[in-house]
Design a protein around this motif. Structure first.
Motif, mmCIF file in Angstrom:
data_model
loop_
_atom_site.group_PDB
_atom_site.id
_atom_site.type_symbol
_atom_site.label_atom_id
_atom_site.label_comp_id
_atom_site.label_asym_id
_atom_site.label_seq_id
_atom_site.Cartn_x
_atom_site.Cartn_y
_atom_site.Cartn_z
ATOM 1 N N GLY A 259 -10.304 -17.070 -42.470
ATOM 2 C CA GLY A 259 -9.382 -15.939 -42.505
ATOM 3 C C GLY A 259 -9.088 -15.429 -41.108
ATOM 4 N N SER A 260 -7.825 -15.431 -40.740
ATOM 5 C CA SER A 260 -7.414 -14.991 -39.407
ATOM 6 C C SER A 260 -7.673 -13.503 -39.212
ATOM 7 C CB SER A 260 -5.920 -15.263 -39.230
ATOM 8 O OG SER A 260 -5.179 -14.453 -40.136
ATOM 9 N N GLY A 261 -7.408 -13.024 -38.007
ATOM 10 C CA GLY A 261 -7.615 -11.616 -37.711
ATOM 11 C C GLY A 261 -6.835 -10.700 -38.627
ATOM 12 N N ASN A 262 -5.586 -11.057 -38.913
ATOM 13 C CA ASN A 262 -4.790 -10.218 -39.813
ATOM 14 C C ASN A 262 -5.416 -10.135 -41.197
ATOM 15 O OD1 ASN A 262 -2.942 -9.704 -37.830
ATOM 16 N ND2 ASN A 262 -1.332 -11.006 -38.651
ATOM 17 N N VAL A 263 -5.925 -11.256 -41.694
ATOM 18 C CA VAL A 263 -6.563 -11.261 -43.010
ATOM 19 C C VAL A 263 -7.776 -10.328 -43.017
ATOM 20 C CG1 VAL A 263 -7.860 -12.694 -44.638
ATOM 21 C CG2 VAL A 263 -5.725 -13.542 -43.650
ATOM 22 N N GLN A 264 -8.574 -10.371 -41.950
ATOM 23 C CA GLN A 264 -9.752 -9.506 -41.868
ATOM 24 C C GLN A 264 -9.352 -8.031 -41.842
ATOM 25 O OE1 GLN A 264 -12.645 -11.163 -42.241
ATOM 26 N NE2 GLN A 264 -11.331 -12.970 -42.192
ATOM 27 N N CYS A 265 -8.334 -7.714 -41.065
ATOM 28 C CA CYS A 265 -7.925 -6.319 -40.937
ATOM 29 C C CYS A 265 -7.354 -5.788 -42.252
ATOM 30 C CB CYS A 265 -6.902 -6.171 -39.813
ATOM 31 S SG CYS A 265 -7.599 -6.509 -38.176
ATOM 32 N N LEU A 266 -6.591 -6.599 -42.943
ATOM 33 C CA LEU A 266 -6.077 -6.182 -44.240
ATOM 34 C C LEU A 266 -7.214 -6.037 -45.252
ATOM 35 C CD1 LEU A 266 -2.840 -8.365 -44.413
ATOM 36 C CD2 LEU A 266 -3.002 -5.897 -43.978
ATOM 37 N N ASP A 267 -8.230 -6.876 -45.123
ATOM 38 C CA ASP A 267 -9.402 -6.756 -45.977
ATOM 39 C C ASP A 267 -10.118 -5.429 -45.726
ATOM 40 O OD1 ASP A 267 -10.832 -7.869 -48.032
ATOM 41 O OD2 ASP A 267 -12.168 -9.026 -46.752
ATOM 42 N N VAL A 268 -10.195 -5.029 -44.452
ATOM 43 C CA VAL A 268 -10.789 -3.735 -44.117
ATOM 44 C C VAL A 268 -10.003 -2.610 -44.780
ATOM 45 C CG1 VAL A 268 -11.210 -2.096 -42.236
ATOM 46 C CG2 VAL A 268 -11.825 -4.503 -41.950
ATOM 47 N N LEU A 269 -8.682 -2.659 -44.676
ATOM 48 C CA LEU A 269 -7.859 -1.620 -45.293
ATOM 49 C C LEU A 269 -8.059 -1.557 -46.800
ATOM 50 C CD1 LEU A 269 -6.497 -1.017 -42.599
ATOM 51 C CD2 LEU A 269 -4.287 -1.184 -43.741
ATOM 52 N N ARG A 270 -8.131 -2.724 -47.440
ATOM 53 C CA ARG A 270 -8.356 -2.737 -48.880
ATOM 54 C C ARG A 270 -9.696 -2.100 -49.243
ATOM 55 N NH1 ARG A 270 -5.473 -7.681 -48.640
ATOM 56 N NH2 ARG A 270 -7.355 -8.847 -48.138
ATOM 57 N N ALA A 271 -10.733 -2.427 -48.455
ATOM 58 C CA ALA A 271 -12.053 -1.856 -48.731
ATOM 59 C C ALA A 271 -12.033 -0.342 -48.558
ATOM 60 C CB ALA A 271 -13.096 -2.486 -47.815
ATOM 61 N N LEU A 272 -11.385 0.136 -47.502
ATOM 62 C CA LEU A 272 -11.330 1.574 -47.257
ATOM 63 C C LEU A 272 -10.548 2.302 -48.339
ATOM 64 C CD1 LEU A 272 -10.710 1.603 -43.394
ATOM 65 C CD2 LEU A 272 -12.873 1.991 -44.591
ATOM 66 N N ALA A 273 -9.472 1.673 -48.817
ATOM 67 C CA ALA A 273 -8.589 2.335 -49.774
ATOM 68 C C ALA A 273 -9.091 2.240 -51.212
ATOM 69 C CB ALA A 273 -7.184 1.740 -49.669
ATOM 70 N N ARG A 274 -9.762 1.137 -51.557
ATOM 71 C CA ARG A 274 -10.060 0.874 -52.960
ATOM 72 C C ARG A 274 -11.549 0.923 -53.311
ATOM 73 N NH1 ARG A 274 -6.314 -4.571 -53.711
ATOM 74 N NH2 ARG A 274 -4.378 -3.733 -52.813
ATOM 75 N N GLU A 275 -12.403 0.932 -52.294
ATOM 76 C CA GLU A 275 -13.834 0.876 -52.559
ATOM 77 C C GLU A 275 -14.508 2.099 -51.941
ATOM 78 O OE1 GLU A 275 -15.322 -2.921 -51.276
ATOM 79 O OE2 GLU A 275 -13.559 -3.983 -52.038
ATOM 80 N N PRO A 276 -14.612 3.182 -52.685
ATOM 81 C CA PRO A 276 -15.164 4.422 -52.126
ATOM 82 C C PRO A 276 -16.534 4.248 -51.488
ATOM 83 C CG PRO A 276 -14.171 4.828 -54.274
ATOM 84 C CD PRO A 276 -14.175 3.340 -54.078
#
Length: 547
Positions: free
Chosen positions: A429-446
């Motif tokens: 997973g490229s850098g963009n994939v990792q960063c989007l994964d971070v956003l998903r975790a922050l937004a969807r996983e309290p």
């Protein structure tokens, strides 16, 4: 006139650093030893000491031949039969043999005690410094074990993947004490978007058995005994184990088309492959392929950040060795104030990267026992994978420059490290994939969001500069609007804060200088811009190998 030279000789060679010395990479790395003890792996110190000696000696030597003599694809034998095998130099096989025997692939599965994942992370860190290409099959074999364990019919595969044995023969696994496992996710049209995969999995008569027809654009480690692959079953994208050999000894129905001609990672093989009705066994439910393989991905992403941190450490060690022996303008390079600034700045980056990678290893180690650590591992793995891997190429290039032209010559290790450095930011997973994964975790996983903020808050009060940077962090809590286009900025800010928090809580002597250098606004655009008041010599003494 040179009176020391014999007749007809043009010069006397002097002021050349001696060859980089063999040594013990564990004993020479105070930062790593402290991190392993801090994160719970100290019970394995004897094992790590032994592997440090191997990595700094035999493995280091083997790495040069393994990269000089690259693997080659042999599609047919002398009689015209397809064999689809990959031939390697003996140095490669010795690297794999030693690594498997010492637990670089499999230690926590064989010794499932607290701290085992931390120790295995340190083993991987040591191995990667000596030879990075072999880390790929070792990582995948290690990470495949929990996925294989999900399917009772694959118990033998899981046990032999974790076993401390290496056997490169192309025979069914029933005749082997240990095996290796690769993976095939990426297709031509999809890249990281694996849900767009088109390889088709058709159910067969046997329960959980399928025939695969399709391709993979990257088959990692095509010399493996089997591969975890994703393919479209009737119920959706699913995970499968596809073996090289069928139980009756026959070759499976796949064709290795060509080996990838890669920028680096020369010792290792990657290939394109076509599946021509290849037999495979499903792991997990149909349509749950990504969910099934996600545990493997977390482990391989951890190894990406470990690999990047290891490359930084070895590049720093090479630069320090050169600077401690080379003289210019009347002083050793390490005594020149500006060079000392550059080296000290590199040492700060290396320590912060090692500390964060080992902190994530502790979270992975505790994930099965502690839901908070599991949630932290979920977000910190993506943060560390993005940031540490992003920093490695520029770091290695700066270390090359410390050697001047010598750092650009293949007799040095630096060109190999420089070619290798970009890989970890691309793989898994490229850098963009990792960063989007971070956003998903922050937004969807309290819980992931909460434990990350708690980790950062735990370092408050140690350094005023850190506290100010933490206060200035844009809102990421519940209800915060996280803009996708800003994902890299958010992830970078969090990663640097997390590095600083790890150093501060550890009481590292480098923590204050790191905070001042990395949390300033804006962060300096290059290494070697530390404030002149920083005690460069103290930082370098902490980072320097013993020889």
């Amino acid at each position: 006139m040179n009176t020391d030279a014999a007749p007809f000789e043009t010069h006397v060679v002097f002021n050349q650093p001696p060859p980089f010395p063999e040594g013990n990479l564990w004993r020479d790395d105070r930062v790593l030893r402290e991190a392993v003890a801090r994160e719970g792996g100290e019970a394995f110190a004897t094992l790590l000491d032994g592997y440090g000696a191997l990595a700094g000696g035999e493995l280091y030597r083997l790495g040069f031949d393994a990269n000089r003599y690259r693997p080659s694809l042999r599609t047919h034998d002398a009689q015209g039969q397809r064999v689809d095998t990959v031939d390697f130099h003996p140095a490669w096989h010795r690297l794999m043999e030693l690594a498997k025997a010492q637990g670089v692939a499999g230690l926590p599965w064989r010794q499932p005690q607290p701290g085992a994942h931390v120790a295995r992370a340190a083993l991987s860190f040591l191995h990667h410094q000596a030879e990075a290409g072999s880390s790929c099959p070792l990582t995948m074999t290690h990470a495949a074990v929990p996925v294989l364990r999900r399917e009772p019919a694959l118990a033998e595969w899981a046990a032999k993947a974790a076993a401390p044995h290496y056997d490169p023969r192309d025979v069914p696994i029933a005749g082997k004490a240990g095996i290796t496992v690769g993976m095939g996710m990426t297709e031509k049209q999809g890249g990281s978007d694996v849900r767009s995969n088109r390889t088709c999995a058709t159910p067969l008569v046997g329960e959980g058995e399928y025939a695969l027809v399709g391709h993979k654009w990257f088959l990692s480690a095509p010399m493996s005994d089997g591969w975890l692959v994703l393919a479209q079953a009737p119920g959706g994208l699913s995970c499968f184990l596809m073996p090289r050999r069928l139980p009756d000894g026959a070759r499976n129905a796949f064709r290795l088309m060509r080996l990838k001609d890669k920028l680096g990672d020369w010792a290792n093989a990657s290939s394109e492959v076509e599946f021509c009705g290849a037999w495979a066994r499903r792991i997990g439910a149909e349509g749950r392929g990504v969910a099934t393989i996600i545990e493997m991905v977390m482990l391989t992403r951890l190894d990406c950040m470990l690999g990047a941190a290891a490359e930084m450490r070895m590049a720093l060690a090479q630069a320090l060795h050169h600077a401690r022996h080379r003289r210019a303008f009347g002083r050793r390079l390490v005594e020149q104030p500006l060079m000392a600034n550059v080296l000290a700045d590199l040492a700060l980056e290396s320590e912060a990267s090692t500390a964060l990678a080992m902190r994530v290893a502790r979270a992975v180690d505790a994930a099965a026992r502690d839901p908070a650590e599991a949630a932290f591992a979920r977000v910190a793995t993506a943060l560390g994978k993005f940031w540490i891997c992003r920093r490695a190429p520029g770091f290695v290039n700066e270390a090359q420059e410390c050697l001047g032209g010598a750092g650009y010559i293949e007799e040095s290790l630096l060109p190999r490290l420089y070619r290798q450095a970009p890989l970890n930011s691309i793989w898994e997973g490229s850098g963009n994939v990792q960063c989007l994964d971070v956003l998903r975790a922050l937004a969807r996983e309290p819980q992931s969001r909460q434990v990350l903020l708690h980790e950062l808050e735990q370092a408050r009060g140690h350094d005023a500069g850190y506290d100010a940077a933490l206060d200035a962090l844009p809102p990421i809590g519940e209800g915060a609007v996280l803009v996708e286009a800003a994902a890299r900025r958010i992830a970078a800010s969090l990663a640097i804060l997390l590095q600083a928090a790890t150093l501060l809580r550890a009481g590292s002597p480098a923590a204050g200088a790191f905070v001042a250098a990395r949390l300033a606004a804006p962060m300096p655009p290059a290494y070697g811009m530390l404030d002149a008041s920083v005690a460069f010599s103290d930082i370098l003494e902490r980072a320097a190998p013993s020889s």
